[in-house]
Design a protein around this motif. Sequence first.
Motif, PDB file in Angstrom:
ATOM      1  N   UNK A   1      47.337  72.000  52.369  1.00 14.88           N
ATOM      2  CA  UNK A   1      46.206  72.704  51.832  1.00 14.88           C
ATOM      3  C   UNK A   1      45.079  72.241  51.367  1.00 14.88           C
ATOM      4  N   UNK A   2      45.427  70.957  50.728  1.00 14.63           N
ATOM      5  CA  UNK A   2      44.217  70.216  50.324  1.00 14.63           C
ATOM      6  C   UNK A   2      43.209  69.686  51.757  1.00 14.63           C
ATOM      7  N   UNK A   3      43.856  69.287  52.688  1.00 13.98           N
ATOM      8  CA  UNK A   3      43.280  69.113  54.035  1.00 13.98           C
ATOM      9  C   UNK A   3      42.364  70.391  54.544  1.00 13.98           C
ATOM     10  N   UNK A   4      43.247  71.499  54.412  1.00 13.75           N
ATOM     11  CA  UNK A   4      42.669  72.737  55.137  1.00 13.75           C
ATOM     12  C   UNK A   4      41.372  73.199  54.294  1.00 13.75           C
ATOM     13  N   UNK A   5      41.465  72.929  53.013  1.00 13.97           N
ATOM     14  CA  UNK A   5      40.327  73.158  52.147  1.00 13.97           C
ATOM     15  C   UNK A   5      38.965  72.350  52.604  1.00 13.97           C
ATOM     16  N   UNK A   6      39.084  70.930  52.691  1.00 16.46           N
ATOM     17  CA  UNK A   6      38.129  70.147  53.247  1.00 16.46           C
ATOM     18  C   UNK A   6      37.779  70.505  54.629  1.00 16.46           C
ATOM     19  N   UNK A   7      38.814  70.725  55.610  1.00 15.54           N
ATOM     20  CA  UNK A   7      38.295  71.325  56.979  1.00 15.54           C
ATOM     21  C   UNK A   7      37.498  72.440  57.058  1.00 15.54           C
ATOM     22  N   UNK A   8      37.667  73.425  56.126  1.00 13.75           N
ATOM     23  CA  UNK A   8      37.212  74.710  56.408  1.00 13.75           C
ATOM     24  C   UNK A   8      35.897  74.729  55.429  1.00 13.75           C
ATOM     25  N   UNK A   9      35.621  74.021  54.216  1.00 12.05           N
ATOM     26  CA  UNK A   9      34.613  74.317  53.421  1.00 12.05           C
ATOM     27  C   UNK A   9      33.926  72.928  53.276  1.00 12.05           C
ATOM     28  N   UNK A  10      34.438  71.930  52.892  1.00 14.42           N
ATOM     29  CA  UNK A  10      33.465  70.841  52.879  1.00 14.42           C
ATOM     30  C   UNK A  10      32.697  70.391  53.943  1.00 14.42           C
TER      31      UNK A  10
ATOM     32  N   UNK B   1      28.465  75.537  50.541  1.00 11.68           N
ATOM     33  CA  UNK B   1      29.838  74.769  49.708  1.00 11.68           C
ATOM     34  C   UNK B   1      29.883  75.428  48.448  1.00 11.68           C
ATOM     35  N   UNK B   2      28.743  75.564  47.704  1.00  3.86           N
ATOM     36  CA  UNK B   2      28.654  75.765  46.318  1.00  3.86           C
ATOM     37  C   UNK B   2      28.956  77.424  46.236  1.00  3.86           C
ATOM     38  N   UNK B   3      28.736  78.211  47.317  1.00  5.91           N
ATOM     39  CA  UNK B   3      28.980  79.744  47.342  1.00  5.91           C
ATOM     40  C   UNK B   3      30.284  80.154  47.799  1.00  5.91           C
ATOM     41  N   UNK B   4      31.019  79.382  48.651  1.00  3.89           N
ATOM     42  CA  UNK B   4      32.078  79.803  49.140  1.00  3.89           C
ATOM     43  C   UNK B   4      33.444  79.479  48.363  1.00  3.89           C
TER      44      UNK B   4
ATOM     45  N   UNK C   1      51.703  81.871  54.615  1.00  8.44           N
ATOM     46  CA  UNK C   1      50.552  81.486  53.944  1.00  8.44           C
ATOM     47  C   UNK C   1      49.225  81.626  54.723  1.00  8.44           C
ATOM     48  N   UNK C   2      48.357  82.220  54.343  1.00  4.72           N
ATOM     49  CA  UNK C   2      47.289  82.364  55.419  1.00  4.72           C
ATOM     50  C   UNK C   2      46.019  81.774  54.403  1.00  4.72           C
ATOM     51  N   UNK C   3      45.156  81.017  55.089  1.00  8.90           N
ATOM     52  CA  UNK C   3      44.103  80.631  54.391  1.00  8.90           C
ATOM     53  C   UNK C   3      42.750  81.471  54.651  1.00  8.90           C
ATOM     54  N   UNK C   4      41.775  82.116  53.766  1.00  4.52           N
ATOM     55  CA  UNK C   4      40.740  82.524  53.972  1.00  4.52           C
ATOM     56  C   UNK C   4      39.624  82.013  52.939  1.00  4.52           C
ATOM     57  N   UNK C   5      38.485  82.659  53.428  1.00  3.83           N
ATOM     58  CA  UNK C   5      37.280  82.110  52.420  1.00  3.83           C
ATOM     59  C   UNK C   5      36.568  83.554  51.908  1.00  3.83           C
TER      60      UNK C   5
ATOM     61  N   UNK D   1      38.774  87.762  59.041  1.00  5.18           N
ATOM     62  CA  UNK D   1      40.225  87.366  59.564  1.00  5.18           C
ATOM     63  C   UNK D   1      40.691  86.028  58.714  1.00  5.18           C
ATOM     64  N   UNK D   2      41.797  85.599  58.736  1.00  5.81           N
ATOM     65  CA  UNK D   2      42.202  84.275  58.154  1.00  5.81           C
ATOM     66  C   UNK D   2      41.623  83.223  59.107  1.00  5.81           C
ATOM     67  N   UNK D   3      41.104  82.107  58.337  1.00  3.13           N
ATOM     68  CA  UNK D   3      40.704  80.792  59.076  1.00  3.13           C
ATOM     69  C   UNK D   3      41.837  80.109  59.681  1.00  3.13           C
ATOM     70  N   UNK D   4      43.096  79.989  58.853  1.00  4.94           N
ATOM     71  CA  UNK D   4      44.244  79.559  59.362  1.00  4.94           C
ATOM     72  C   UNK D   4      45.455  80.548  59.048  1.00  4.94           C
TER      73      UNK D   4
END
Length: 255
Positions: free
Chosen positions: A129-138, A145-148, A105-109, A116-119
């Motif tokens: 996964x929720x924490x990863x979203x907050x860390x990488x986007x919020x 934030x609105x665009x990503x 499982x890889x996290x991209x934006x 490349x994958x951020x994680x």
Amino acid sequence: CYESAKKTEGRINRYGDGVSHESFYLNDRLVTSKGTAQSRRDALLGQGHEVLQHLPLMIFSLFQCDALRPNSGDFNPSVDARAAAAANMSNMTPEVIVRCIAPRIEFWISGKTCSEALDESVNMNISDIRYTIVDQIATANGERYQETVPLLFVDSPYNVFIYDLRDICNLRPATEDDLPDALLETKNEAVVSYRVPPPTFVSTYKDHIAAHRAHSCFKDVLVEDSVTSAKHESFEGWCIVLAEILFFEITKLSS
């Protein structure tokens, strides 16, 4: 792992810190050491060991295989079905069987500039996964934030897909223009890495069928949140029981 750590502790006490590697944190592998960053459960399950820390999850996942998991409730396969599952496992390469029991499982934006994958190793539970979203986007500025759009890439022998996490966060669904070229290339490389190419799909704004399918398959890969068929134990509960057994055996040997 635990016995090795105990022996190393004895050598350090006798000969000094020079007998161990400088990046070796012994306290994180022992129950009785002071100043450890690990709980007793995590220390007993090898969480302070870089190589072995994922072993409990791999074993838990392996026990969910049709060839190994016990009959319980509606799950009552024939001997032939179990033999077929075991045969499929024996025909897999180590890389494939690892992705079978614990999908990559890889996290991209979103965005063409994402190369490349951020994680590259997201844990298989919804909280991480929720924490990863907050860390990488919020933490980005409001406009970005609105665009990503967060994108999750899942690689397994039974499905290779990209999910825009529309059902997990309140951000907009992804469009085809949001998909980085590097991510699409990674998806294609994953598909051709299998002897029998698995189904592949991408969750986008216009393809509601793929989005629904991605959400369903996404829930299947959250192994840490799943429960066993026999005792309906979660991975967390299974680890607690396993740690208690290990602690009992260690204390029995010590006494």
